[in-house]
Design an enzyme around this catalytic site. Structure first.
Site, PDB file in Angstrom:
ATOM      1  CG  ASP A  83      -2.244   0.726   0.962  1.00 34.35           C
ATOM      2  OD1 ASP A  83      -2.201   1.741   0.252  1.00 34.35           O
ATOM      3  OD2 ASP A  83      -3.304   0.335   1.490  1.00 34.35           O
TER       4      ASP A  83
ATOM      5  CG  HIS B 128      -0.768   1.596  -3.329  1.00 35.23           C
ATOM      6  ND1 HIS B 128      -2.043   1.324  -2.909  1.00 35.23           N
ATOM      7  CD2 HIS B 128      -0.346   0.488  -3.977  1.00 35.23           C
ATOM      8  CE1 HIS B 128      -2.380   0.091  -3.295  1.00 35.23           C
ATOM      9  NE2 HIS B 128      -1.360  -0.432  -3.938  1.00 35.23           N
TER      10      HIS B 128
END
Ligand SMILES: *[C@@H]1O[C@H](CO)[C@@H](O)[C@H](O)[C@H]1NC(C)=O
Ligand SMILES: *[C@@H]1O[C@H](CO)[C@@H](O)[C@H](O)[C@H]1NC(C)=O
Ligand SMILES: *[C@@H]1O[C@H](CO)[C@@H](O)[C@H](O)[C@H]1NC(C)=O
Ligand SMILES: *[C@@H]1O[C@H](CO)[C@@H](O)[C@H](O)[C@H]1NC(C)=O
Length: 383
Positions: free
Chosen positions: A209, A232
């Site tokens: 993430d 991310h």
């Protein structure tokens, strides 16, 4: 009695009183092994760790809790202060979480002034979890911690966020290595909220993430010399889930983003909640094969949390300087701002993001964004 001698005696006495009072006399090392800890990963050592922490925390002269081998299995532990002096949690060995641990955290430090967590040892959360498991613990958490350091740590395989700072002030995080599989869901690297004066430097984050996520109340945060990927990217938000969410005074510099989904992102929810993102500067950022290199998403609307529309969070004064490398998609600069609160004072200076691959080129897409552009511009700007 001679006058000089009594002065020096008096000085010694003063020093002694000062030292006992402030606890700077001498520091002491507490070894986890001396508390009956058993290595090998079968026996739960939480009690031993808590007892060792308690003794170290009570020691006035500054203390160190040493974990020098392992693996030591420990359950969820809350290491609370305030302590009587500065305290160091020094792990050169390894700590491992029980498989399938549930709860809010695995290792949490709370209410401490002058904490150092160090030692180049590992903290293994033993994730990723089974798909859809609830109540997953953050691997390492600092809450209400001030004037502290986390340095030279290996945080691996968290079931969710690896390192969370909540309500912390004036804390430095450096030489942290975070690694989890790129497909492990919600495994943010470092997540910060309600904190002021945090510097993250010289670290490597690979997870499933956000590498760094800055949530509401993040103020005066610097992220310098961080390599991120897979993951991310560096993310602000999302904001707008509650009234008056805000992020300000953010400095992101000398970053490498390798094969990440997003690069530099600001995300706000399309709700009626007002909020603010201001005074953000990104500079010297290299990207290699990033899917969305520069992205503002003010229309974010996860199912059931808002009506499709635009956000009321105001984004202003955001500078991008010397951002270069390659994009996996054509839209390298994507500024989707709010129609109700348009973005202003956006600066693009020396942007050179090319399309990865032989054919095709990058483009920009903007709505409701205004500001200034300077220097090289690839793709052609749209503000
Ligand atoms: C951090 O600083 C803020 C104000 O700058 C203060 O209100 C807060 O209590 C401080 N937090 C801690 C844990 O000391
Ligand atoms: C920002 O935080 C850093 C690190 O804690 C501190 O040294 C600096 O004084 C802060 N700056 C401002 C303007 O608050
Ligand atoms: C950065 O990290 C490397 C290795 O982890 C270390 O050798 C170097 O001294 C660090 N530099 C700074 C400025 O912390
Ligand atoms: C980039 O990321 C994708 C998806 O996470 C992965 O499948 C691919 O192997 C990665 N490529 C490189 C060069 O790391």
């Amino acid at each position: 009695m001679n006058y000089r001698l009594s002065i020096s005696k008096f000085t010694v006495l003063l020093l002694l009183i000062f030292c006992l009072n402030k606890g700077y006399c001498h520091s002491r090392v507490f070894h986890l092994d001396d508390y009956g800890a058993v290595k090998g990963g079968k026996v739960d050592n939480s009690k031993a760790l808590l007892k060792a922490w308690d003794d170290a925390c009570k020691w006035k002269g500054g203390s160190r809790l040493d974990i020098s081998s392992g693996p030591y299995l420990v359950n969820a532990v809350l290491l609370v202060g305030p302590c009587k002096g500065p305290i160091e949690f020094h792990n050169t060995g390894s700590l491992i979480a029980p498989l399938g641990l549930r709860g809010q955290y695995w290792i949490e430090f709370r209410y401490i002034d002058g904490l150092t967590v160090s030692g180049s040892g590992s903290f293994d959360g033993r994730g990723p979890p089974k798909q859809g498991s609830p109540y997953l613990p953050t691997l390492l958490r600092f809450s209400f911690v001030t004037n502290s350091n986390a340095q030279d740590l290996k945080l691996i395989n968290s079931q969710t966020t690896h390192f969370n700072l909540f309500a912390c002030n004036n804390t430095k995080i450096s030489q942290i290595t975070i690694s989890s599989p790129g497909d492990s869901p919600n495994t943010d690297g470092i997540k910060i909220g309600e904190s002021n004066g945090i510097i993250i430097s010289n670290s490597t984050i690979a997870s499933g993430d956000d590498c760094v996520a800055l949530l509401t109340g993040s103020k005066n945060i610097s992220v310098i010399g961080v390599t991120c990927g897979p993951g991310h990217g560096i993310s602000i938000g999302s904001l707008g889930g509650s009234p008056n969410e805000h992020v300000e005074q953010i400095f992101v510099s000398n970053i490498k983003l390798l094969n990440t989904t997003n690069g530099l992102r600001i995300k706000t929810k399309a709700t009626n909640m007002v909020g603010m993102v201001t005074n953000v500067r990104y500079e010297n950022v290299f990207m290699d094969g990033v899917q969305n290199p520069i992205i503002f998403d003010q229309n974010y609307c996860p199912p059931k949390t808002c009506k499709q529309g635009s956000s009321r969070v105001q984004i202003s004064d955001v500078k991008f300087r010397n951002i270069y490398g390659t994009s996996k998609t054509n839209v390298a600069v994507n500024l989707q701002c709010s129609g109700r609160n348009p973005c202003n004072k956006i600066e693009l200076k020396d942007i050179e993001i090319k399309y990865q691959g032989l054919k095709g080129k990058t483009i920009s897409s903007c709505s409701h964004a205004s500001g200034e552009v300077y220097g090289i511009q690839v793709p052609k700007p749209c503000i």
